[in-house]
Design an enzyme around this catalytic site. Structure first.
Site, mmCIF file in Angstrom:
data_model
loop_
_atom_site.group_PDB
_atom_site.id
_atom_site.type_symbol
_atom_site.label_atom_id
_atom_site.label_comp_id
_atom_site.label_asym_id
_atom_site.label_seq_id
_atom_site.Cartn_x
_atom_site.Cartn_y
_atom_site.Cartn_z
ATOM 1 N N TYR A 152 0.860 -1.187 0.000
ATOM 2 C CA TYR A 152 0.000 0.000 0.000
ATOM 3 C C TYR A 152 0.891 1.230 0.000
ATOM 4 O O TYR A 152 1.897 1.279 0.717
ATOM 5 C CB TYR A 152 -0.869 0.026 1.261
ATOM 6 N N GLU B 139 -3.493 7.593 -4.097
ATOM 7 C CA GLU B 139 -3.404 6.363 -3.298
ATOM 8 C C GLU B 139 -3.319 5.162 -4.230
ATOM 9 O O GLU B 139 -4.115 5.060 -5.169
ATOM 10 C CB GLU B 139 -4.635 6.248 -2.389
#
Ligand code: GDP
Ligand code: MN
Length: 382
Positions: free
Chosen positions: A101, A187
């Protein structure tokens, strides 16, 4: 402005951030063709401005063009959590070794940029931040200093050695993209390490600063591709400030401050706002009628709270406006009306004289909020 995944990935491509090969499809046939192009297998993903698609059936791996068409037909024919699906993205299936991530955002509270990265992808990031904060690397970057080598090293340190350099390269490109595109958030969840050692952005969540759109005409033009909410359009055409929320109490107020505090007292009374509409200075019969039309056209609304503080706007005019509006618009749900300020007494008198079965006058803001909340929650008005 939140971009669709495929738009975010177009920007990634422009900034040299690796993404899977893929094609946008607006029909099942296009999804089948795209999958054939990709070698007969693909990932079909709904394009909406919300996340959580993986868990909600919005991301499906298929092993034939026919299956791609089936899934695309299902997705395009329905909505995803209340969001209309007008297109899907068909992407090549990649052999994943590990999921990570990463994100970078403009951090208003610290006045800089905040990068985050973890080797524990796939997990919900908010949960990880609470339960295992040590697994999540957080690095603040001073805008004057920029992203330095030691920042990158710190962020990528928990990744497998082979992934660190390509992931670091992506971090640098994310930073460049954030600034060059006026983004406030990028993101990538998941960022993946492939069997062959490449690191690729499998997903893209990109938010562009609305205030910068004037100097990003190409990005602003993307707006036209998002489905228009018919209720929002109607409010906008009438010059009213309307915002859709997810509760059951419709709110009409005059002035941004009053509307905001109305949201708070409704929450305090145990309900949530379905939407709110700021009528601004004018609360004429015409404005009221349009406002009620807009608010009542939202099927989630179970009660309406009209909260007016008279100043230049006189409450007697507002009261007449509400009654006049109800001759034009059928009130399908109860309306709680609280009037205060200039000519409040006269306004309340007008409403009580009218004795309209759907109007519930209330003396204070708290009492009105409680009544509106009870009505929305299925309670009976006393
Ligand atoms: P989100 O749930 O809306 O964030 O959608 P994502 O784009 O993140 O996809 C959800 C999940 O689908 C990912 O975490 C992956 O596990 C899986 N996925 C997506 N694309 C691929 C792919 O090309 N190959 C494989 N094996 N899995 C994928
Ligand atoms: Mn994702």
């Amino acid at each position: 402005m939140d971009l669709y995944e495929h738009m975010g990935k177009d920007l990634f491509r422009a900034h040299d951030i690796p993404v899977p090969r893929g094609t946008v499809a607006e029909t099942p046939e296009q999804a089948a063709d795209a999958t054939r192009e990709l070698g007969g297998r693909s990932v079909v993903k709904v394009q909406v401005q919300v996340g959580g698609r993986g868990k909600g059936g919005g991301v499906v791996l298929v092993d034939s063009p026919e299956r791609a068409a089936e899934e695309a037909a299902r997705m395009l024919g329905s909505d995803f959590q209340g969001h209309a699906v007008t297109r899907v993205l068909c992407e090549e299936l990649l052999p994943l070794k590990q999921e990570f991530y990463t994100s970078v955002l403009l951090d208003r509270s610290s006045g800089d940029y905040l990068f985050m990265m973890t080797a524990e992808g796939g997990m919900d990031i908010e949960t990880l931040a609470v339960e295992r904060p040590e697994a999540l690397r957080r690095v603040h970057v001073d805008p004057m200093l920029g992203l330095r080598t030691y920042h990158v090293r710190d962020l990528t340190e928990t990744l497998p050695i082979e992934a660190r350099e390509p992931a670091g390269d992506i971090l640098r490109k994310m930073f460049a993209m954030l600034r060059e595109e006026d983004a406030t958030l990028i993101e990538i969840n998941p960022l993946v390490l492939l069997d062959d050692g490449r690191v690729v952005a499998l997903d893209a969540k990109v938010t562009i600063d609305d205030n910068a759109l004037y100097r990003r005409p190409a990005t602003e033009a993307l707006k036209e591709q998002f489905p228009i909410d018919p209720v929002e359009k109607r409010a906008k055409d009438a010059g009213l400030q309307y915002v859709k929320l997810d509760g059951a109490v419709g709110i009409i107020g005059n002035g941004a401050g009053l509307v905001m505090s109305t949201l708070d007292v409704v929450a305090q009374a145990g309900a949530r706002a379905a939407n709110f509409l700021d009528v601004g200075g004018g609360a004429s019969a015409d404005t009221m009628a349009t406002s009620l039309e807009v608010i009542l056209s939202d099927p989630a609304v179970k009660s309406v709270f009209i909260n007016i503080f008279g100043g230049i706007t006189r409450c007697d005019v507002v009261a007449n406006g509400v009654l006049e509006a109800l001759k034009r618009v059928q009130a399908t749900v109860p309306l709680v009306v609280r009037l205060d300020g200039t000519n409040a007494k006269e306004g309340r008198q007008i409403l009580s004289d009218a004795a309209h079965p759907q109007i519930f006058p209330a003396a204070t803001m708290l009492e009105a909020a409680q009544r509106a909340a009870d009505l929305a929650n299925g309670g009976v008005a006393a």
